[in-house]
Design an enzyme around this catalytic site. Structure first.
Site, mmCIF file in Angstrom:
data_model
loop_
_atom_site.group_PDB
_atom_site.id
_atom_site.type_symbol
_atom_site.label_atom_id
_atom_site.label_comp_id
_atom_site.label_asym_id
_atom_site.label_seq_id
_atom_site.Cartn_x
_atom_site.Cartn_y
_atom_site.Cartn_z
ATOM 1 N N MET A 17 0.844 -1.198 0.000
ATOM 2 C CA MET A 17 0.000 0.000 0.000
ATOM 3 C C MET A 17 0.882 1.252 0.000
ATOM 4 O O MET A 17 0.420 2.347 0.340
ATOM 5 C CB MET A 17 -0.936 -0.002 1.201
ATOM 6 C CG MET A 17 -1.884 -1.205 1.172
ATOM 7 S SD MET A 17 -3.402 -0.954 2.100
ATOM 8 C CE MET A 17 -2.761 -0.658 3.738
ATOM 9 N N GLY A 18 2.154 1.095 -0.353
ATOM 10 C CA GLY A 18 3.048 2.245 -0.415
ATOM 11 C C GLY A 18 3.555 2.643 0.956
ATOM 12 O O GLY A 18 3.505 1.851 1.903
ATOM 13 N N ALA A 19 4.059 3.900 1.052
ATOM 14 C CA ALA A 19 4.755 4.370 2.264
ATOM 15 C C ALA A 19 5.832 3.348 2.615
ATOM 16 O O ALA A 19 5.909 2.842 3.735
ATOM 17 C CB ALA A 19 3.785 4.586 3.425
ATOM 18 N N HIS A 21 8.985 1.179 3.512
ATOM 19 C CA HIS A 21 10.094 1.243 4.460
ATOM 20 C C HIS A 21 11.009 0.049 4.198
ATOM 21 O O HIS A 21 10.761 -0.743 3.266
ATOM 22 C CB HIS A 21 9.567 1.268 5.895
ATOM 23 C CG HIS A 21 8.536 0.213 6.179
ATOM 24 N ND1 HIS A 21 8.823 -1.130 6.167
ATOM 25 C CD2 HIS A 21 7.204 0.300 6.439
ATOM 26 C CE1 HIS A 21 7.732 -1.815 6.444
ATOM 27 N NE2 HIS A 21 6.720 -0.975 6.596
ATOM 28 N N HIS A 24 9.504 -3.370 3.456
ATOM 29 C CA HIS A 24 9.045 -3.607 2.080
ATOM 30 C C HIS A 24 10.225 -3.889 1.159
ATOM 31 O O HIS A 24 10.152 -4.740 0.273
ATOM 32 C CB HIS A 24 8.317 -2.378 1.533
ATOM 33 C CG HIS A 24 7.025 -2.058 2.216
ATOM 34 N ND1 HIS A 24 6.862 -0.940 3.001
ATOM 35 C CD2 HIS A 24 5.839 -2.714 2.237
ATOM 36 C CE1 HIS A 24 5.614 -0.906 3.460
ATOM 37 N NE2 HIS A 24 4.977 -1.968 3.024
ATOM 38 N N GLY A 137 5.076 -9.832 3.966
ATOM 39 C CA GLY A 137 5.745 -9.768 5.259
ATOM 40 C C GLY A 137 4.954 -10.531 6.304
ATOM 41 O O GLY A 137 3.722 -10.484 6.321
ATOM 42 N N GLN A 143 -2.699 -12.229 7.544
ATOM 43 C CA GLN A 143 -2.865 -11.918 6.115
ATOM 44 C C GLN A 143 -2.081 -12.911 5.266
ATOM 45 O O GLN A 143 -2.575 -13.415 4.247
ATOM 46 C CB GLN A 143 -2.379 -10.490 5.859
ATOM 47 C CG GLN A 143 -2.182 -10.156 4.387
ATOM 48 C CD GLN A 143 -1.861 -8.705 4.167
ATOM 49 O OE1 GLN A 143 -2.750 -7.869 4.232
ATOM 50 N NE2 GLN A 143 -0.604 -8.375 3.908
ATOM 51 N N VAL A 166 10.819 -7.527 9.635
ATOM 52 C CA VAL A 166 12.020 -6.694 9.761
ATOM 53 C C VAL A 166 11.760 -5.702 10.897
ATOM 54 O O VAL A 166 10.687 -5.104 10.977
ATOM 55 C CB VAL A 166 12.310 -5.944 8.439
ATOM 56 C CG1 VAL A 166 13.554 -5.078 8.568
ATOM 57 C CG2 VAL A 166 12.455 -6.940 7.297
ATOM 58 N N SER A 176 4.279 0.968 8.239
ATOM 59 C CA SER A 176 3.987 2.322 7.746
ATOM 60 C C SER A 176 3.221 3.115 8.798
ATOM 61 O O SER A 176 3.215 4.336 8.782
ATOM 62 C CB SER A 176 3.164 2.247 6.457
ATOM 63 O OG SER A 176 3.833 1.430 5.522
#
Ligand code: PAF
Length: 274
Positions: A17-19, A21, A24, A137, A143, A166, A176
């Site tokens: 979903m972006g943001a 780090h 990811h 992750g 999930q 991580v 995020s």
């Protein structure tokens, strides 16, 4: 994607979903390791509206596409796919994907509809990407289990891989949502990996009583949490309550201030997080 596959390249896929780090970017590197230098690594960035509840953080979820694209490039990602909502949910769409049983425990009751939203968007993404290795992750452990089951049950040509969480220096799982925390809240959040680490050490010392493990984690979290959604000890694959076995998932969800944080450890399988 088709062209790449026709040319014999394997495809690695990291839905996000972006943001982005370092967590990811670790997933992107894992995708690269799986498909090799000649493979193609794709990252999708889409803040999926259907997985957020009405009182959740959809509107304030960080969106920073430009920086994300740069981060992807620096991690050797070949393709970034950032569709808009109308592309993923065109007018008239009616289909939702529900993975039974695995969506029910843990975060299920606290985020009604969440896993259905996740399963639906990821099914769409898997359909677009096609034959691939998809990397997730394990911070979002439930999930990962839901999506592994989904790919298998729907016979999708996607191998679903889960990568260990991580962590920051103090053990806090990268997320995020950590950026929502004030300095004081961030300091408190360090207690989460410590509580999981203490449970892992008790397990390593021979403790197998799920209630005792749960009680000890809960006591440690109570000291910092504004509220606790759950502390659970579960079978790492079925997510049923832990009864017996060499490994157990200890999963927690809590709120510090307004921020909901989740974390987990598979004791007997991975080292204590802190
Ligand atoms: O883990 C996430 O970022 C999201 O839930 C996912 C898998 C990209 C689906 O929107």
């Amino acid at each position: 994607m088709e062209d790449a596959r026709a040319a014999g390249r394997r495809v690695g896929f990291v839905p996000t979903m972006g943001a982005l780090h370092d967590g990811h970017l670790t997933l992107a590197r894992e995708a690269r390791a799986r498909v090799g230098e000649g493979g193609l690594v794709a990252v999708s960035i889409f803040v999926n509206p259907t997985q957020f509840g009405p009182n959740e953080d959809f509107s304030k979820y960080p969106r920073e596409l430009e920086g994300d694209v740069e981060r992807c490039a620096s991690a050797g990602v070949d393709v970034v796919f950032a569709p808009d909502a109308a592309a993923m949910y065109p007018e008239g769409e009616k289909t939702r994907v529900h993975v039974h049983a695995l969506s029910t425990p843990l975060c299920g009751p606290f985020r009604p509809g969440h896993f259905e939203g996740v399963a639906t968007i990821v099914t769409k993404l898997f359909a677009l990407v096609g034959r691939s290795v998809a990397v997730f992750g394990r911070k979002d452990y439930q999930q990962w289990r839901v999506l592994s089951r989904l790919a298998e049950d729907l016979m999708l040509p996607v191998e679903v891989v889960g990568v260990r969480t991580v962590r920051e220096k103090d053990g806090l799982a990268m997320s995020s949502r950590n950026r929502y925390l004030s300095n004081e809240e961030r300091a408190k959040a360090g207690a989460i990996p410590k509580a999981l680490g203490a449970a892992a050490r008790r397990w390593n010392d021979g403790e197998r009583d799920a209630l005792a493990l749960r009680a000890m984690v809960e006591a440690e979290l109570r000291a910092v949490a504004d509220s606790i959604d759950y502390v659970e000890v579960r079978h790492p694959l079925s997510l049923e309550p832990y009864a017996a076995g060499d490994q157990a998932l200890v999963a927690v969800a809590l709120r510090i201030g307004k921020t909901r944080l989740i974390d987990n450890v598979v004791i007997g399988e991975e080292p204590p997080p802190a």
